[in-house]
Design a protein around this motif. Sequence first.
Motif, PDB file in Angstrom:
ATOM      1  N   THR A   1       0.845  -1.209   0.000  1.00  0.00           N
ATOM      2  CA  THR A   1       0.000   0.000   0.000  1.00  0.00           C
ATOM      3  C   THR A   1       0.877   1.254   0.000  1.00  0.00           C
ATOM      4  O   THR A   1       0.623   2.205  -0.754  1.00  0.00           O
ATOM      5  CB  THR A   1      -0.933  -0.002   1.229  1.00  0.00           C
ATOM      6  N   ALA A   2       1.917   1.239   0.826  1.00  0.00           N
ATOM      7  CA  ALA A   2       2.801   2.412   0.891  1.00  0.00           C
ATOM      8  C   ALA A   2       3.477   2.649  -0.460  1.00  0.00           C
ATOM      9  O   ALA A   2       3.603   3.795  -0.908  1.00  0.00           O
ATOM     10  CB  ALA A   2       3.841   2.204   1.985  1.00  0.00           C
ATOM     11  N   LYS A   3       3.888   1.564  -1.118  1.00  0.00           N
ATOM     12  CA  LYS A   3       4.584   1.734  -2.400  1.00  0.00           C
ATOM     13  C   LYS A   3       3.643   2.233  -3.494  1.00  0.00           C
ATOM     14  O   LYS A   3       4.097   2.741  -4.515  1.00  0.00           O
ATOM     15  CB  LYS A   3       5.228   0.419  -2.817  1.00  0.00           C
ATOM     16  N   LEU A   4       2.338   2.035  -3.291  1.00  0.00           N
ATOM     17  CA  LEU A   4       1.358   2.496  -4.283  1.00  0.00           C
ATOM     18  C   LEU A   4       0.852   3.913  -3.972  1.00  0.00           C
ATOM     19  O   LEU A   4      -0.136   4.356  -4.558  1.00  0.00           O
ATOM     20  CB  LEU A   4       0.162   1.533  -4.335  1.00  0.00           C
ATOM     21  N   ALA A   5       1.530   4.613  -3.084  1.00  0.00           N
ATOM     22  CA  ALA A   5       1.045   5.935  -2.641  1.00  0.00           C
ATOM     23  C   ALA A   5       0.726   6.847  -3.824  1.00  0.00           C
ATOM     24  O   ALA A   5      -0.315   7.519  -3.843  1.00  0.00           O
ATOM     25  CB  ALA A   5       2.076   6.592  -1.719  1.00  0.00           C
ATOM     26  N   GLN A   6       1.603   6.863  -4.825  1.00  0.00           N
ATOM     27  CA  GLN A   6       1.367   7.775  -5.958  1.00  0.00           C
ATOM     28  C   GLN A   6       0.159   7.341  -6.780  1.00  0.00           C
ATOM     29  O   GLN A   6      -0.579   8.155  -7.319  1.00  0.00           O
ATOM     30  CB  GLN A   6       2.603   7.836  -6.845  1.00  0.00           C
ATOM     31  N   GLU A   7      -0.016   6.018  -6.897  1.00  0.00           N
ATOM     32  CA  GLU A   7      -1.174   5.494  -7.654  1.00  0.00           C
ATOM     33  C   GLU A   7      -2.476   5.887  -6.953  1.00  0.00           C
ATOM     34  O   GLU A   7      -3.450   6.285  -7.589  1.00  0.00           O
ATOM     35  CB  GLU A   7      -1.101   3.967  -7.784  1.00  0.00           C
ATOM     36  N   PHE A   8      -2.496   5.748  -5.628  1.00  0.00           N
ATOM     37  CA  PHE A   8      -3.706   6.144  -4.891  1.00  0.00           C
ATOM     38  C   PHE A   8      -3.925   7.654  -5.022  1.00  0.00           C
ATOM     39  O   PHE A   8      -5.051   8.103  -5.282  1.00  0.00           O
ATOM     40  CB  PHE A   8      -3.602   5.729  -3.419  1.00  0.00           C
ATOM     41  N   ALA A   9      -2.870   8.430  -4.860  1.00  0.00           N
ATOM     42  CA  ALA A   9      -3.012   9.890  -4.931  1.00  0.00           C
ATOM     43  C   ALA A   9      -3.525  10.314  -6.306  1.00  0.00           C
ATOM     44  O   ALA A   9      -4.370  11.213  -6.419  1.00  0.00           O
ATOM     45  CB  ALA A   9      -1.680  10.556  -4.610  1.00  0.00           C
ATOM     46  N   ALA A  10      -3.034   9.663  -7.357  1.00  0.00           N
ATOM     47  CA  ALA A  10      -3.455  10.021  -8.719  1.00  0.00           C
ATOM     48  C   ALA A  10      -4.957   9.794  -8.910  1.00  0.00           C
ATOM     49  O   ALA A  10      -5.574  10.401  -9.782  1.00  0.00           O
ATOM     50  CB  ALA A  10      -2.673   9.200  -9.742  1.00  0.00           C
ATOM     51  N   ARG A  11      -5.522   8.903  -8.118  1.00  0.00           N
ATOM     52  CA  ARG A  11      -6.970   8.606  -8.204  1.00  0.00           C
ATOM     53  C   ARG A  11      -7.773   9.333  -7.120  1.00  0.00           C
ATOM     54  O   ARG A  11      -8.939   9.016  -6.915  1.00  0.00           O
ATOM     55  CB  ARG A  11      -7.166   7.093  -8.081  1.00  0.00           C
ATOM     56  N   ASN A  12      -7.122  10.247  -6.400  1.00  0.00           N
ATOM     57  CA  ASN A  12      -7.770  10.963  -5.282  1.00  0.00           C
ATOM     58  C   ASN A  12      -8.289   9.978  -4.227  1.00  0.00           C
ATOM     59  O   ASN A  12      -9.418  10.099  -3.730  1.00  0.00           O
ATOM     60  CB  ASN A  12      -8.914  11.861  -5.797  1.00  0.00           C
ATOM     61  N   VAL A  13      -7.457   8.990  -3.900  1.00  0.00           N
ATOM     62  CA  VAL A  13      -7.834   7.973  -2.908  1.00  0.00           C
ATOM     63  C   VAL A  13      -6.874   8.059  -1.725  1.00  0.00           C
ATOM     64  O   VAL A  13      -5.650   8.096  -1.907  1.00  0.00           O
ATOM     65  CB  VAL A  13      -7.738   6.551  -3.517  1.00  0.00           C
ATOM     66  N   LYS A  14      -7.451   8.069  -0.507  1.00  0.00           N
ATOM     67  CA  LYS A  14      -6.625   8.018   0.704  1.00  0.00           C
ATOM     68  C   LYS A  14      -6.681   6.600   1.268  1.00  0.00           C
ATOM     69  O   LYS A  14      -7.777   6.124   1.603  1.00  0.00           O
ATOM     70  CB  LYS A  14      -7.171   8.978   1.762  1.00  0.00           C
ATOM     71  N   PRO A  15      -5.542   5.930   1.425  1.00  0.00           N
ATOM     72  CA  PRO A  15      -5.556   4.635   2.106  1.00  0.00           C
ATOM     73  C   PRO A  15      -5.677   4.829   3.617  1.00  0.00           C
ATOM     74  O   PRO A  15      -5.122   5.781   4.177  1.00  0.00           O
ATOM     75  CB  PRO A  15      -4.197   4.013   1.769  1.00  0.00           C
ATOM     76  N   LEU A  16      -6.404   3.920   4.259  1.00  0.00           N
ATOM     77  CA  LEU A  16      -6.568   3.956   5.717  1.00  0.00           C
ATOM     78  C   LEU A  16      -6.557   2.516   6.227  1.00  0.00           C
ATOM     79  O   LEU A  16      -7.446   1.721   5.896  1.00  0.00           O
ATOM     80  CB  LEU A  16      -7.901   4.624   6.085  1.00  0.00           C
ATOM     81  N   GLY A  17      -5.514   2.186   7.010  1.00  0.00           N
ATOM     82  CA  GLY A  17      -5.415   0.829   7.553  1.00  0.00           C
ATOM     83  C   GLY A  17      -6.063   0.744   8.925  1.00  0.00           C
ATOM     84  O   GLY A  17      -6.273   1.757   9.601  1.00  0.00           O
ATOM     85  N   LEU A  18      -6.375  -0.461   9.327  1.00  0.00           N
ATOM     86  CA  LEU A  18      -6.879  -0.708  10.689  1.00  0.00           C
ATOM     87  C   LEU A  18      -6.231  -1.981  11.181  1.00  0.00           C
ATOM     88  O   LEU A  18      -6.175  -2.988  10.449  1.00  0.00           O
ATOM     89  CB  LEU A  18      -8.401  -0.873  10.679  1.00  0.00           C
ATOM     90  N   SER A  19      -5.699  -1.945  12.394  1.00  0.00           N
ATOM     91  CA  SER A  19      -5.213  -3.157  13.025  1.00  0.00           C
ATOM     92  C   SER A  19      -5.561  -3.063  14.506  1.00  0.00           C
ATOM     93  O   SER A  19      -5.632  -1.969  15.068  1.00  0.00           O
ATOM     94  CB  SER A  19      -3.708  -3.317  12.791  1.00  0.00           C
ATOM     95  N   THR A  20      -5.777  -4.225  15.109  1.00  0.00           N
ATOM     96  CA  THR A  20      -6.338  -4.236  16.466  1.00  0.00           C
ATOM     97  C   THR A  20      -5.234  -4.208  17.523  1.00  0.00           C
ATOM     98  O   THR A  20      -5.178  -5.070  18.406  1.00  0.00           O
ATOM     99  CB  THR A  20      -7.248  -5.464  16.645  1.00  0.00           C
ATOM    100  N   ASP A  21      -4.340  -3.243  17.384  1.00  0.00           N
ATOM    101  CA  ASP A  21      -3.291  -3.016  18.378  1.00  0.00           C
ATOM    102  C   ASP A  21      -3.217  -1.528  18.667  1.00  0.00           C
ATOM    103  O   ASP A  21      -3.948  -0.739  18.061  1.00  0.00           O
ATOM    104  CB  ASP A  21      -1.947  -3.551  17.855  1.00  0.00           C
ATOM    105  N   THR A  22      -2.304  -1.165  19.560  1.00  0.00           N
ATOM    106  CA  THR A  22      -2.201   0.238  19.991  1.00  0.00           C
ATOM    107  C   THR A  22      -1.337   1.054  19.017  1.00  0.00           C
ATOM    108  O   THR A  22      -0.595   0.492  18.202  1.00  0.00           O
ATOM    109  CB  THR A  22      -1.522   0.308  21.370  1.00  0.00           C
ATOM    110  N   VAL A  23      -1.401   2.376  19.156  1.00  0.00           N
ATOM    111  CA  VAL A  23      -0.545   3.251  18.338  1.00  0.00           C
ATOM    112  C   VAL A  23       0.925   2.913  18.576  1.00  0.00           C
ATOM    113  O   VAL A  23       1.724   2.843  17.624  1.00  0.00           O
ATOM    114  CB  VAL A  23      -0.818   4.740  18.654  1.00  0.00           C
ATOM    115  N   GLU A  24       1.308   2.673  19.834  1.00  0.00           N
ATOM    116  CA  GLU A  24       2.716   2.375  20.149  1.00  0.00           C
ATOM    117  C   GLU A  24       3.179   1.127  19.386  1.00  0.00           C
ATOM    118  O   GLU A  24       4.273   1.103  18.817  1.00  0.00           O
ATOM    119  CB  GLU A  24       2.901   2.149  21.660  1.00  0.00           C
ATOM    120  N   GLU A  25       2.339   0.105  19.366  1.00  0.00           N
ATOM    121  CA  GLU A  25       2.678  -1.116  18.617  1.00  0.00           C
ATOM    122  C   GLU A  25       2.750  -0.830  17.123  1.00  0.00           C
ATOM    123  O   GLU A  25       3.645  -1.303  16.420  1.00  0.00           O
ATOM    124  CB  GLU A  25       1.625  -2.211  18.868  1.00  0.00           C
ATOM    125  N   HIS A  26       1.796  -0.056  16.626  1.00  0.00           N
ATOM    126  CA  HIS A  26       1.773   0.275  15.188  1.00  0.00           C
ATOM    127  C   HIS A  26       3.075   0.980  14.786  1.00  0.00           C
ATOM    128  O   HIS A  26       3.647   0.706  13.731  1.00  0.00           O
ATOM    129  CB  HIS A  26       0.616   1.224  14.862  1.00  0.00           C
TER     130      HIS A  26
END
Length: 208
Positions: free
Chosen positions: A52-77
């Motif tokens: 997903t990170a490597k596709l940042a430009q592809e998402f931006a070119a399509r006006n898309v914001k990626p948003l991940g979710l994982s069931t851990d804390t910010v510190e772990e992330h």
Amino acid sequence: MSLRLGDIAPNFTIDSTAGEINFHDWAGDSWVFFFSHPADFTPVCTTEMGRTAKLAQEFAARNVKPLGLSTDTVEEHVKWIKDINDTQGSDVQFPILADANHKVAELYDMIHPGESETATVRSVFIIDPNKKIRLTLTYPMAVGRNFDEILRVIDALQTADKNRCALPADWQKGDDVIIPPSISNEEAKGLFPNGWNEIRPYLRTTKL
Ligand code: BEZ
């Protein structure tokens, strides 16, 4: 009840690696690729985050914001992101929600007890700038998502919206499109001035 296509994506406020996020405010006028992960420091998730990170430009070119979710804390992330970048050669900039209490996972029905009682499956929600859910995909824990398909389907949704067309099987950007049966030949003349190929009265294809 699970969320359906056309529903408004439920709003939430939660901590993330980019600080507290109010989902609807954060999304703004962009499309959103919202995707869940069973847990931090797991191998399949690590490859998906890097991709997903490597596709940042592809998402931006399509006006898309990626948003991940994982069931851990910010510190772990934050620790995990270092690992993702080290192992995947990536630079994760998009936010990852810290859903340790499963607040958002439950709101979006991301926990499927047949797979796991506690961890999320690999859900995908493509959400448009009106906050409508336009596509859902659900992958099991053991199988990483196909990111070429995610970009393809975003292209398809945006092309359909812009041109009032439908897209055939395996459609790729630049391929012929379908004139939906709800558009009469009379109306199609104005919308598709290049004309069309009428294979059957209900199956008309055209170039954009
Ligand atoms: C993974 O992301 O690698 C993973 C997570 C949960 C179960 C299986 C694989």
